[in-house]
Design a protein around this motif. Structure first.
Motif, PDB file in Angstrom:
ATOM      1  N   GLU A 149       5.368   9.830 -18.731  1.00 40.62           N
ATOM      2  CA  GLU A 149       5.725   8.931 -17.641  1.00 40.62           C
ATOM      3  C   GLU A 149       4.510   8.485 -16.842  1.00 40.62           C
ATOM      4  O   GLU A 149       4.566   7.488 -16.124  1.00 40.62           O
ATOM      5  N   ARG A 150       3.427   9.206 -16.982  1.00 37.64           N
ATOM      6  CA  ARG A 150       2.220   8.838 -16.242  1.00 37.64           C
ATOM      7  C   ARG A 150       1.718   7.448 -16.636  1.00 37.64           C
ATOM      8  O   ARG A 150       1.229   6.696 -15.799  1.00 37.64           O
ATOM      9  N   GLU A 151       1.832   7.121 -17.902  1.00 36.11           N
ATOM     10  CA  GLU A 151       1.381   5.800 -18.361  1.00 36.11           C
ATOM     11  C   GLU A 151       2.220   4.690 -17.724  1.00 36.11           C
ATOM     12  O   GLU A 151       1.681   3.666 -17.295  1.00 36.11           O
ATOM     13  N   LYS A 152       3.527   4.891 -17.667  1.00 34.17           N
ATOM     14  CA  LYS A 152       4.401   3.898 -17.040  1.00 34.17           C
ATOM     15  C   LYS A 152       4.057   3.743 -15.556  1.00 34.17           C
ATOM     16  O   LYS A 152       3.959   2.629 -15.036  1.00 34.17           O
ATOM     17  N   ILE A 153       3.897   4.866 -14.912  1.00 36.74           N
ATOM     18  CA  ILE A 153       3.599   4.829 -13.475  1.00 36.74           C
ATOM     19  C   ILE A 153       2.223   4.209 -13.231  1.00 36.74           C
ATOM     20  O   ILE A 153       2.045   3.437 -12.290  1.00 36.74           O
ATOM     21  N   GLN A 154       1.252   4.526 -14.102  1.00 37.33           N
ATOM     22  CA  GLN A 154      -0.077   3.938 -13.956  1.00 37.33           C
ATOM     23  C   GLN A 154      -0.001   2.413 -14.079  1.00 37.33           C
ATOM     24  O   GLN A 154      -0.667   1.682 -13.339  1.00 37.33           O
ATOM     25  N   GLY A 155       0.832   1.929 -14.982  1.00 31.20           N
ATOM     26  CA  GLY A 155       1.032   0.485 -15.117  1.00 31.20           C
ATOM     27  C   GLY A 155       1.612  -0.123 -13.841  1.00 31.20           C
ATOM     28  O   GLY A 155       1.194  -1.197 -13.387  1.00 31.20           O
ATOM     29  N   LYS A 156       2.586   0.577 -13.251  1.00 25.86           N
ATOM     30  CA  LYS A 156       3.172   0.091 -12.001  1.00 25.86           C
ATOM     31  C   LYS A 156       2.143   0.085 -10.874  1.00 25.86           C
ATOM     32  O   LYS A 156       2.103  -0.838 -10.055  1.00 25.86           O
ATOM     33  N   ILE A 157       1.303   1.119 -10.851  1.00 28.30           N
ATOM     34  CA  ILE A 157       0.250   1.173  -9.820  1.00 28.30           C
ATOM     35  C   ILE A 157      -0.683  -0.023  -9.977  1.00 28.30           C
ATOM     36  O   ILE A 157      -1.043  -0.681  -8.991  1.00 28.30           O
ATOM     37  N   GLU A 158      -1.074  -0.309 -11.190  1.00 25.57           N
ATOM     38  CA  GLU A 158      -1.971  -1.443 -11.437  1.00 25.57           C
ATOM     39  C   GLU A 158      -1.311  -2.767 -11.037  1.00 25.57           C
ATOM     40  O   GLU A 158      -1.961  -3.643 -10.460  1.00 25.57           O
ATOM     41  N   ASP A 159      -0.021  -2.899 -11.342  1.00 24.03           N
ATOM     42  CA  ASP A 159       0.697  -4.122 -10.940  1.00 24.03           C
ATOM     43  C   ASP A 159       0.699  -4.288  -9.425  1.00 24.03           C
ATOM     44  O   ASP A 159       0.464  -5.375  -8.903  1.00 24.03           O
TER      45      ASP A 159
ATOM     46  N   GLN B  58       0.834  -1.210   0.000  1.00 24.36           N
ATOM     47  CA  GLN B  58       0.000   0.000   0.000  1.00 24.36           C
ATOM     48  C   GLN B  58       0.863   1.252   0.000  1.00 24.36           C
ATOM     49  O   GLN B  58       0.563   2.219  -0.687  1.00 24.36           O
ATOM     50  N   LYS B  59       1.956   1.229   0.750  1.00 21.83           N
ATOM     51  CA  LYS B  59       2.876   2.370   0.773  1.00 21.83           C
ATOM     52  C   LYS B  59       3.492   2.578  -0.607  1.00 21.83           C
ATOM     53  O   LYS B  59       3.625   3.710  -1.078  1.00 21.83           O
ATOM     54  N   LYS B  60       3.835   1.479  -1.256  1.00 15.26           N
ATOM     55  CA  LYS B  60       4.416   1.581  -2.600  1.00 15.26           C
ATOM     56  C   LYS B  60       3.393   2.178  -3.574  1.00 15.26           C
ATOM     57  O   LYS B  60       3.743   3.014  -4.412  1.00 15.26           O
ATOM     58  N   ILE B  61       2.140   1.766  -3.441  1.00 17.50           N
ATOM     59  CA  ILE B  61       1.088   2.327  -4.300  1.00 17.50           C
ATOM     60  C   ILE B  61       0.931   3.828  -4.044  1.00 17.50           C
ATOM     61  O   ILE B  61       0.839   4.627  -4.979  1.00 17.50           O
TER      62      ILE B  61
ATOM     63  N   ARG C 254       1.510   6.902  -6.630  1.00 18.42           N
ATOM     64  CA  ARG C 254       0.468   7.897  -6.917  1.00 18.42           C
ATOM     65  C   ARG C 254       1.031   9.313  -6.778  1.00 18.42           C
ATOM     66  O   ARG C 254       0.729  10.194  -7.599  1.00 18.42           O
ATOM     67  N   ASP C 255       1.813   9.516  -5.741  1.00 15.65           N
ATOM     68  CA  ASP C 255       2.437  10.826  -5.562  1.00 15.65           C
ATOM     69  C   ASP C 255       3.352  11.146  -6.738  1.00 15.65           C
ATOM     70  O   ASP C 255       3.354  12.271  -7.258  1.00 15.65           O
ATOM     71  N   LYS C 256       4.098  10.164  -7.143  1.00 13.05           N
ATOM     72  CA  LYS C 256       5.009  10.344  -8.277  1.00 13.05           C
ATOM     73  C   LYS C 256       4.208  10.598  -9.555  1.00 13.05           C
ATOM     74  O   LYS C 256       4.600  11.399 -10.393  1.00 13.05           O
ATOM     75  N   TYR C 257       3.085   9.931  -9.675  1.00 16.31           N
ATOM     76  CA  TYR C 257       2.223  10.064 -10.853  1.00 16.31           C
ATOM     77  C   TYR C 257       1.692  11.485 -10.986  1.00 16.31           C
ATOM     78  O   TYR C 257       1.663  12.027 -12.078  1.00 16.31           O
ATOM     79  N   THR C 258       1.253  12.061  -9.885  1.00 17.44           N
ATOM     80  CA  THR C 258       0.689  13.418  -9.958  1.00 17.44           C
ATOM     81  C   THR C 258       1.739  14.459 -10.329  1.00 17.44           C
ATOM     82  O   THR C 258       1.399  15.493 -10.904  1.00 17.44           O
TER      83      THR C 258
END
Length: 142
Positions: free
Chosen positions: A84-94, A67-70, A74-78
């Motif tokens: 880079e948002r697409e890459k980060i969104q993929g990581k969030i989903e993973d 949860q902390k990693k997610i 999210r903070d990094k995504y904003t």
């Protein structure tokens, strides 16, 4: 004659089962000094409960880390540029998928622990009923 055979077979069975039962519970923290069958079953149940608690704590810690990693992602995504948002969104989903998988595995494992504990309780009840019946039968042999 039947009483002596019965008593000798019971003594032999207890001598044979004692080391086997002790070997099954060794490696656990035996808080009680029960050397009889009920004491060993109680020790075994205590060990099982301790393992469940340890396992639950380990899974809680793993879920909190995910949860902390997610949240970090999210903070990094904003604050990230659009590409880079697409890459980060993929990581969030993973990470979400891994978190859900941990939760499902935990539920399955807890169900298995509960089933094992219920089965042990049923075996102990059956043993108790059999012992009661044996004592009743012993009284009728006289």
């Amino acid at each position: 004659m039947n009483k002596t055979r019965f008593l000798s077979s019971m003594a032999l069975a207890s001598l044979v089962s004692m080391p086997l039962a002790h070997a099954q519970t060794s490696g656990c923290n035996n808080n009680t000094s029960g050397t009889d069958m009920i004491g060993r079953l109680a020790n075994k149940e205590n060990c099982l409960n301790q393992r469940v608690e340890n396992w639950q704590q380990k899974n809680r810690d793993a879920a909190a880390a995910r949860q902390k990693k997610i949240d970090d992602l999210r903070d990094k995504y904003t604050n990230a540029p659009e590409r880079e948002r697409e890459k980060i969104q993929g990581k969030i989903e993973d990470q979400k998928n891994k978190l859900n998988q941990i939760k499902e595995e935990r539920t399955q494992k807890l169900d298995q622990f509960r089933a094992d504990q219920k089965a042990q309780h049923e075996r102990m009840k059956a043993l108790s009923d059999k012992t009661k019946q044996d004592f009743r039968n012993l009284g009728h042999l006289n």
